[in-house]
Design an enzyme around this catalytic site. Structure first.
Site, PDB file in Angstrom:
ATOM      1  N   LYS A 172       0.563  -0.968   0.068  1.00  0.00           N
ATOM      2  CA  LYS A 172       0.035   0.408   0.183  1.00  0.00           C
ATOM      3  C   LYS A 172       0.805   1.141   0.202  1.00  0.00           C
ATOM      4  O   LYS A 172       1.615   1.050   1.050  1.00  0.00           O
ATOM      5  CB  LYS A 172      -1.341   0.148   1.233  1.00  0.00           C
ATOM      6  CG  LYS A 172      -1.800   1.172   1.733  1.00  0.00           C
ATOM      7  CD  LYS A 172      -2.170   1.282   2.792  1.00  0.00           C
ATOM      8  CE  LYS A 172      -2.839   2.696   3.233  1.00  0.00           C
ATOM      9  NZ  LYS A 172      -3.670   2.549   4.367  1.00  0.00           N
ATOM     10  N   GLU A 217      -8.699  12.045  12.818  1.00  0.00           N
ATOM     11  CA  GLU A 217      -8.047  11.177  13.067  1.00  0.00           C
ATOM     12  C   GLU A 217      -7.616  11.700  13.880  1.00  0.00           C
ATOM     13  O   GLU A 217      -6.331  12.565  13.934  1.00  0.00           O
ATOM     14  CB  GLU A 217      -7.103  10.832  11.623  1.00  0.00           C
ATOM     15  CG  GLU A 217      -6.039   9.413  11.748  1.00  0.00           C
ATOM     16  CD  GLU A 217      -5.795   8.626  10.917  1.00  0.00           C
ATOM     17  OE1 GLU A 217      -5.268   7.677  11.113  1.00  0.00           O
ATOM     18  OE2 GLU A 217      -6.405   9.061   9.516  1.00  0.00           O
ATOM     19  N   GLU A 261      -6.441  -2.561   2.991  1.00  0.00           N
ATOM     20  CA  GLU A 261      -5.767  -1.354   3.697  1.00  0.00           C
ATOM     21  C   GLU A 261      -6.436  -0.921   4.893  1.00  0.00           C
ATOM     22  O   GLU A 261      -5.103  -0.478   5.743  1.00  0.00           O
ATOM     23  CB  GLU A 261      -6.844   0.141   2.915  1.00  0.00           C
ATOM     24  CG  GLU A 261      -6.170   1.179   2.821  1.00  0.00           C
ATOM     25  CD  GLU A 261      -6.699   1.768   2.602  1.00  0.00           C
ATOM     26  OE1 GLU A 261      -6.501   3.582   2.610  1.00  0.00           O
ATOM     27  OE2 GLU A 261      -7.464   2.132   1.911  1.00  0.00           O
ATOM     28  N   GLU A 407     -12.500  10.663  -4.994  1.00  0.00           N
ATOM     29  CA  GLU A 407     -12.279  10.430  -4.212  1.00  0.00           C
ATOM     30  C   GLU A 407     -11.202  11.975  -2.549  1.00  0.00           C
ATOM     31  O   GLU A 407     -11.189  12.189  -2.318  1.00  0.00           O
ATOM     32  CB  GLU A 407     -10.981   9.457  -2.393  1.00  0.00           C
ATOM     33  CG  GLU A 407     -11.301   8.797  -1.382  1.00  0.00           C
ATOM     34  CD  GLU A 407     -10.865   7.642  -0.658  1.00  0.00           C
ATOM     35  OE1 GLU A 407      -9.788   7.559   0.114  1.00  0.00           O
ATOM     36  OE2 GLU A 407     -10.537   6.814  -1.939  1.00  0.00           O
TER      37      GLU A 407
END
Length: 424
Positions: A172, A217, A261, A407
């Protein structure tokens, strides 16, 4: 000399941002109406390069150890406090910690003001007078343009990354792009802060020296030894239709691509915290976090910090030490992290600056909160009429470049909307 005085909650406006004066280096860290606003500079440390976190941590321990503090509240966020924002990459990695002259806080029904100055007892500000001032004006005539590369060029970069993943180089990589906003006059950052705090109350609205945003986050929180880190990875865009969004949330929770992910990101955080913490708890299944524009897979990893750690002294690892250990996580770098960051430097085509890096605050006891500077932008210090917006996406083997671009566009919206006219 630092002095913290408790205030009746009624002494503060509903919106703490109303206290921020124009200029005077305003700072903020807010969520759901609580948090910290601050202004003025009593002390500042600038660091850069690979050792930026360690150098800042050493400076803070020295400052905190020498400070004369009177604190009648004694909760996390009172007494001597610094706000900080750090560079993503080792080079240049320009970063800073700031001790404000005035800090106003509110938390769980308690309120306080902290003043810091050299010599004597600093005077308390007239908060009522500050709150009565007019609110800032919105930016005028804002136009937007691609930053380092066009959307089509960025799709090609994503396709390149998918190819590298297919070849087995890595699992990733998180790729980011930027968008430039230009206004007719210098942008008063207090305007987008008001908009973000109102529209994204579940996020942490922040500002430190031009870097601002509303991040969903929490990289790490340390409070009296308890450590929490919220991991977000795996995203789907909301439609505004509640019934359809409920279906999309279920789709996200079952998506093998997004679950993969997310697992990478959670594993990265748990492994980074393990040398510093005991009793680490990692939930088996993520939950879906609903935000106004997108939904994320989310997991809260918790632990208890060791009383002692060789790099942190008798108090154990501070929140800044933990943030340094966690950065960059798989959520903003990739897996394996070293390989992913090298690929970012090779193909992303821009300097992230302080985007996707730790931003937050800490007190003299090592407690505090550092989020990841996402859904964010930076006011250009050389031209404050220009603002650089950032957005990133996790790319894995099953990623579609067009979907990743969509996105990223969705992730620009919080700051893009905040720069426009509207209620504030």
């Amino acid at each position: 000399m630092t002095r913290t005085v408790e205030l009746p909650p009624s002494a503060l406006p509903t919106d703490l941002l109303d206290l921020l004066p124009a200029g005077a280096e305003p700072m903020a860290w807010l969520r759901r109406g609580d948090g910290l606003v601050a202004w003025g500079v009593a002390a500042r440390c600038r660091t850069s390069g690979h050792d930026r976190f360690a150098d800042a941590s050493d400076w803070w321990r020295e400052v905190a150890g020498a400070a004369a503090v009177t604190d009648e509240v004694e909760v996390p966020g009172t007494g001597l406090v610094a706000l900080g924002s750090f560079g993503f990459a080792d080079e240049p990695g320009d970063s800073l910690l700031v001790v404000p002259e005035v800090l106003v806080g509110r938390r769980e029904g308690r309120a306080w003001v902290t003043v810091t100055g050299s010599g004597g007892t600093p005077a308390l500000p007239d908060l009522a007078a500050l709150a009565r001032r007019e609110r800032p004006a919105p930016p005028r005539e804002v136009t937007f343009a691609d930053g380092a590369m066009s959307g089509a060029a960025w799709e090609s970069v994503v396709a390149d990354a998918v190819g590298r993943i297919g070849e087995g180089d890595l699992e990733k990589v998180v790729l980011a792009r930027d968008l430039l906003a230009t206004a007719a006059a210098p942008v008063d950052v207090r305007w987008p802060l008001h908009r973000l705090a109102g529209d994204y109350a579940m996020c942490w609205t922040f500002h430190v020296e031009g870097m601002f945003g509303a991040t969903p986050e929490m990289l790490v929180r340390r409070e009296r030894g308890l450590v929490t880190s919220r991991v977000l990875a795996g995203t789907i865009r909301r439609t505004g239709d509640d019934a359809r969004d409920a279906g999309l949330a279920g789709q996200l929770a079952r998506s093998s691509k997004d679950l993969e992910e997310h697992e990478y990101a959670v594993r990265s955080v748990a492994e980074s915290l393990s040398p510093y913490c005991s009793s680490t708890n990692v939930p088996e299944v993520p939950f879906v976090l609903h935000l106004p524009n997108v939904m994320h897979l989310a997991t809260d990893v918790t632990g208890v910090v060791h009383d002692h750690h060789e790099s942190a002294g008798a108090a154990g690892a501070s929140v800044l030490d933990l943030a340094a250990a966690l950065h960059p996580s798989a959520a903003v770098g990739g897996t394996p992290t070293k390989v992913a960051v090298e690929l970012i430097e090779e193909i992303e085509g821009m300097d992230r600056g302080r985007y996707a890096a730790p931003v937050g605050w800490m007190d003299a006891h090592g407690d505090g909160e550092f989020g990841i500077a996402l859904r964010s932008a930076e006011v250009d210090p050389a031209d404050p009429a220009t603002v650089r917006l950032f957005a990133g996406c996790g790319v894995v083997a099953g990623s579609d470049p067009a979907a990743e671009l969509a996105e990223a566009q969705a992730k620009f919206l919080p700051v893009r909307d905040a720069l426009g006219p509207g209620p504030a």
